[in-house]
Scaffold this active site. Structure first.
Site, PDB file in Angstrom:
ATOM      1  N   LEU A  66       0.823  -1.216   0.000  1.00  0.00           N
ATOM      2  CA  LEU A  66       0.000   0.000   0.000  1.00  0.00           C
ATOM      3  C   LEU A  66       0.852   1.260   0.000  1.00  0.00           C
ATOM      4  O   LEU A  66       2.034   1.231   0.354  1.00  0.00           O
ATOM      5  CB  LEU A  66      -0.915  -0.041   1.227  1.00  0.00           C
ATOM      6  CG  LEU A  66      -1.910  -1.217   1.196  1.00  0.00           C
ATOM      7  CD1 LEU A  66      -2.418  -1.552   2.585  1.00  0.00           C
ATOM      8  CD2 LEU A  66      -3.046  -0.911   0.232  1.00  0.00           C
ATOM      9  N   PRO A  67       0.243   2.390  -0.366  1.00  0.00           N
ATOM     10  CA  PRO A  67       1.044   3.607  -0.552  1.00  0.00           C
ATOM     11  C   PRO A  67       1.709   4.174   0.712  1.00  0.00           C
ATOM     12  O   PRO A  67       2.838   4.644   0.632  1.00  0.00           O
ATOM     13  CB  PRO A  67       0.037   4.625  -1.111  1.00  0.00           C
ATOM     14  CG  PRO A  67      -1.077   3.813  -1.670  1.00  0.00           C
ATOM     15  CD  PRO A  67      -1.143   2.555  -0.852  1.00  0.00           C
ATOM     16  N   THR A  97       6.238   0.523   2.057  1.00  0.00           N
ATOM     17  CA  THR A  97       7.278   1.310   2.732  1.00  0.00           C
ATOM     18  C   THR A  97       6.585   2.335   3.614  1.00  0.00           C
ATOM     19  O   THR A  97       5.878   3.216   3.106  1.00  0.00           O
ATOM     20  CB  THR A  97       8.168   2.036   1.695  1.00  0.00           C
ATOM     21  OG1 THR A  97       8.724   1.076   0.811  1.00  0.00           O
ATOM     22  CG2 THR A  97       9.282   2.803   2.391  1.00  0.00           C
ATOM     23  N   LYS A 172      15.183  -0.094   4.933  1.00  0.00           N
ATOM     24  CA  LYS A 172      14.633   0.312   3.636  1.00  0.00           C
ATOM     25  C   LYS A 172      14.750   1.830   3.431  1.00  0.00           C
ATOM     26  O   LYS A 172      15.093   2.304   2.343  1.00  0.00           O
ATOM     27  CB  LYS A 172      13.169  -0.146   3.568  1.00  0.00           C
ATOM     28  CG  LYS A 172      12.322   0.468   2.491  1.00  0.00           C
ATOM     29  CD  LYS A 172      12.680  -0.005   1.105  1.00  0.00           C
ATOM     30  CE  LYS A 172      11.887   0.765   0.067  1.00  0.00           C
ATOM     31  NZ  LYS A 172      12.334   0.528  -1.280  1.00  0.00           N
ATOM     32  N   LYS A 247       7.737  10.725  -0.172  1.00  0.00           N
ATOM     33  CA  LYS A 247       7.307  10.125   1.100  1.00  0.00           C
ATOM     34  C   LYS A 247       8.515   9.498   1.811  1.00  0.00           C
ATOM     35  O   LYS A 247       8.749   9.741   2.999  1.00  0.00           O
ATOM     36  CB  LYS A 247       6.246   9.052   0.831  1.00  0.00           C
ATOM     37  CG  LYS A 247       5.843   8.274   2.066  1.00  0.00           C
ATOM     38  CD  LYS A 247       5.118   6.977   1.725  1.00  0.00           C
ATOM     39  CE  LYS A 247       6.001   5.977   1.028  1.00  0.00           C
ATOM     40  NZ  LYS A 247       5.426   4.655   0.836  1.00  0.00           N
TER      41      LYS A 247
HETATM   42  P1  NAD Z   1       0.889   2.368  -6.393  1.00  0.00           P
HETATM   43  O1  NAD Z   1       0.336   3.697  -6.044  1.00  0.00           O
HETATM   44  O2  NAD Z   1       1.158   2.001  -7.817  1.00  0.00           O
HETATM   45  O3  NAD Z   1      -0.090   1.212  -5.804  1.00  0.00           O
HETATM   46  C1  NAD Z   1      -0.762   1.292  -4.576  1.00  0.00           C
HETATM   47  C2  NAD Z   1      -2.072   0.524  -4.730  1.00  0.00           C
HETATM   48  O4  NAD Z   1      -2.756   0.511  -3.460  1.00  0.00           O
HETATM   49  C3  NAD Z   1      -3.032   1.178  -5.725  1.00  0.00           C
HETATM   50  O5  NAD Z   1      -3.461   0.211  -6.689  1.00  0.00           O
HETATM   51  C4  NAD Z   1      -4.183   1.671  -4.860  1.00  0.00           C
HETATM   52  O6  NAD Z   1      -5.439   1.632  -5.518  1.00  0.00           O
HETATM   53  C5  NAD Z   1      -4.126   0.670  -3.706  1.00  0.00           C
HETATM   54  N1  NAD Z   1      -4.790   1.147  -2.494  1.00  0.00           N
HETATM   55  C6  NAD Z   1      -4.671   2.346  -1.890  1.00  0.00           C
HETATM   56  N2  NAD Z   1      -5.435   2.396  -0.786  1.00  0.00           N
HETATM   57  C7  NAD Z   1      -6.043   1.192  -0.700  1.00  0.00           C
HETATM   58  C8  NAD Z   1      -6.978   0.629   0.220  1.00  0.00           C
HETATM   59  N3  NAD Z   1      -7.415   1.307   1.289  1.00  0.00           N
HETATM   60  N4  NAD Z   1      -7.398  -0.641   0.007  1.00  0.00           N
HETATM   61  C9  NAD Z   1      -6.960  -1.347  -1.066  1.00  0.00           C
HETATM   62  N5  NAD Z   1      -6.089  -0.867  -1.979  1.00  0.00           N
HETATM   63  C10 NAD Z   1      -5.643   0.388  -1.789  1.00  0.00           C
HETATM   64  O7  NAD Z   1       2.196   2.198  -5.513  1.00  0.00           O
HETATM   65  P2  NAD Z   1       3.425   1.171  -5.735  1.00  0.00           P
HETATM   66  O8  NAD Z   1       4.447   1.798  -6.611  1.00  0.00           O
HETATM   67  O9  NAD Z   1       2.873  -0.183  -6.055  1.00  0.00           O
HETATM   68  O10 NAD Z   1       4.036   1.174  -4.257  1.00  0.00           O
HETATM   69  C11 NAD Z   1       3.424   0.477  -3.195  1.00  0.00           C
HETATM   70  C12 NAD Z   1       4.363   0.526  -2.011  1.00  0.00           C
HETATM   71  O11 NAD Z   1       5.624  -0.043  -2.384  1.00  0.00           O
HETATM   72  C13 NAD Z   1       4.656   1.948  -1.503  1.00  0.00           C
HETATM   73  O12 NAD Z   1       4.706   1.927  -0.101  1.00  0.00           O
HETATM   74  C14 NAD Z   1       6.015   2.256  -2.134  1.00  0.00           C
HETATM   75  O13 NAD Z   1       6.735   3.204  -1.380  1.00  0.00           O
HETATM   76  C15 NAD Z   1       6.662   0.886  -2.134  1.00  0.00           C
HETATM   77  N6  NAD Z   1       7.696   0.654  -3.154  1.00  0.00           N
HETATM   78  C16 NAD Z   1       7.491   1.018  -4.463  1.00  0.00           C
HETATM   79  C17 NAD Z   1       8.507   0.752  -5.392  1.00  0.00           C
HETATM   80  C18 NAD Z   1       8.338   1.114  -6.860  1.00  0.00           C
HETATM   81  O14 NAD Z   1       9.323   1.023  -7.608  1.00  0.00           O
HETATM   82  N7  NAD Z   1       7.160   1.497  -7.308  1.00  0.00           N
HETATM   83  C19 NAD Z   1       9.689   0.128  -5.011  1.00  0.00           C
HETATM   84  C20 NAD Z   1       9.842  -0.247  -3.692  1.00  0.00           C
HETATM   85  C21 NAD Z   1       8.836   0.008  -2.769  1.00  0.00           C
END
Ligand code: NAD
Length: 297
Positions: A66-67, A97, A172, A247
Site C-alpha cells: 500500500l502507498p 514502505t 529500507k 514520502k
Molecule cells: P501504487 O500507487 O502504484 O499502488 C498502490 C495501490 O494501493 C493502488 O493500486 C491503490 O489503488 C491501492 N490502495 C490504496 N489504498 C487502498 C486501500 N485502502 N485498500 C486497497 N487498496 C488500496 O504504488 P506502488 O508503486 O505499487 O508502491 C506500493 C508501495 O511499495 C509503496 O509503499 C512504495 O513506497 C513501495 N515501493 C514502491 C517501489 C516502486 O518502484 N514502485 C519500489 C519499492 C517500494
C-alpha cells in the site's frame, strides 16, 4: 505449503508481485480500490474479494502493498481491520514502505491479538517485481520471518532479516535515501556530459566501468533512450513515482532527526524532489529528476 494468500494493493508493485504468487500455484484472493487493477489479476486466475477484510478472512497469509503508513494502519487496526479479521494461524506480511513507528504499532496490535506479523518492505523496483527478483528487508520475530520464507521467495531473490519489528523499514528508508542521492548524482553527471556534446549511452558505459558506477546506471538509467524497458524510455511513466520517493525522503528526514544523524545530502535530496513534484513531477517516475535538472538549464 501455504495454500491461500490474500493480496491487498495491486499497484505498480503489488500487481506483478501477486502475479508471481499465481505463477507459483498459490491460490490468491485480491483486493484493491482500483477495479482495473483487480481485473488484471482476475484475468490471470486470482479471485476478487469485495473488501480487504473479506479477502483476509479466507487466507492463511495476508500480503499488503500500500502507498503509506496511514492507509496501512487504517486497514490493519480497529474493529473492522485485517487483524480483527485474521485468526491466530494467519501470517500478516506488510510489504509497503512506511515509517518504522507505524510498522511497530501495527505489529504490536497483531501481537496483542496473538497473530504473527512482519514488516517486509522491498527493493528492486517494478522490473524486479515482475521478474520475481525483489529484495525483501524484514523486521519481526524470527519465527514469523521464517514462516514467511516460502511466500517471499516466490516474489523475490534476496531476503534479509534486519531485526525486530520496524527494523525492515529502517533499513529500507536508509537504502532509499541513498537511492535518491545517487539518482540525482547520476542525472547531474549525464546531463552535464550531454551539455558538452557527449552521447549519454557512451557516458553511461564509461561511468559503469569507472568509479561512478551505481544501481541507477546499471538498471535504471534516467536518460531517455539509453536503456530499453526503463521509465526514462517511456516518458517516465510507471515505475516508482516522485510522490512515493518524496514520502520516503520525508521518512528519512524524520529518522535522521530521531537518530540525531547528520544527513545533509538526504535533506537536499528531499528538497529537490519536493520542488520537482510541485513543478510538474507529480505522477512521473523518480528518474525524471533528470528532466527537472534540464528544465533549470
Ligand atoms: P501504487 O500507487 O502504484 O499502488 C498502490 C495501490 O494501493 C493502488 O493500486 C491503490 O489503488 C491501492 N490502495 C490504496 N489504498 C487502498 C486501500 N485502502 N485498500 C486497497 N487498496 C488500496 O504504488 P506502488 O508503486 O505499487 O508502491 C506500493 C508501495 O511499495 C509503496 O509503499 C512504495 O513506497 C513501495 N515501493 C514502491 C517501489 C516502486 O518502484 N514502485 C519500489 C519499492 C517500494
Amino acid at each position: 505449503m501455504t495454500s491461500h494468500i490474500a493480496f491487498i494493493g495491486l499497484g505498480n508493485m503489488g500487481g506483478p508481485m501477486a502475479q508471481n504468487l499465481l505463477k507459483h500455484d498459490y491460490k490468491v484472493t485480491v483486493f484493491d480500490l482500483n477495479e482495473e487493477a483487480v481485473k488484471l489479476l482476475t484475468d490471470q486466475g486470482a479471485q476478487a474479494a469485495t473488501s480487504a477484510v473479506t479477502a483476509a478472512q479466507q487466507a492463511d497469509v495476508v500480503v499488503t502493498m500500500l502507498p503509506n503508513g496511514d492507509i496501512v494502519k487504517s486497514l490493519y487496526i480497529g474493529d473492522k481491520g485485517l487483524i480483527q479479521a485474521a485468526n491466530n494461524k494467519t501470517l500478516l506480511i506488510d510489504c509497503s514502505t512506511i515509517a518504522a513507528e507505524d510498522a511497530r504499532a501495527v505489529n504490536a496490535a497483531a501481537k496483542a491479538a496473538g497473530i504473527g506479523m512482519i514488516d517486509a518492505p522491498v527493493s528492486g523496483g517494478t522490473a524486479a517485481a515482475e521478474a520475481g527478483t525483489l529484495t525483501f528487508i524484514c523486521g519481526g520475530d524470527t519465527a514469523d520471518y521464517e514462516a514467511a520464507q516460502p511466500v517471499l521467495s516466490a516474489m523475490g531473490k534476496n531476503i534479509f532479516h534486519a531485526g525486530e519489528a520496524g527494523a525492515g523499514q529502517v533499513a529500507k528508508i536508509c537504502n532509499n535515501m541513498l537511492l535518491a542521492i545517487h539518482m540525482i548524482g547520476t542525472s547531474e553527471a549525464l546531463n552535464m556530459g550531454v551539455a558538452q556534446g557527449l552521447d549519454p549511452a557512451v557516458m553511461s558505459d564509461i561511468m559503469k566501468a569507472s568509479s561512478g558506477n551505481n544501481w541507477s546506471l546499471q538498471v535504471y538509467n534516467p536518460y531517455p533512450g539509453v536503456m530499453p524497458n526503463v521509465p526514462a524510455s517511456r516518458g517516465y511513466q510507471g515505475g516508482f513515482m516522485v510522490e512515493l520517493m518524496n514520502k520516503d525522503l520525508g521518512l528519512a528526514q524524520k529518522l535522521a532527526a530521531q537518530s540525531k544523524a547528520a544527513t545533509p545530502l538526504g535533506a537536499l535530496s528531499a528538497q529537490l524532489y519536493q520542488i520537482h513534484q510541485n513543478q510538474g513531477g507529480n505522477g512521473l517516475d523518480f528518474s525524471s529528476i533528470l528532466q527537472f535538472l534540464q528544465s533549470k538549464q
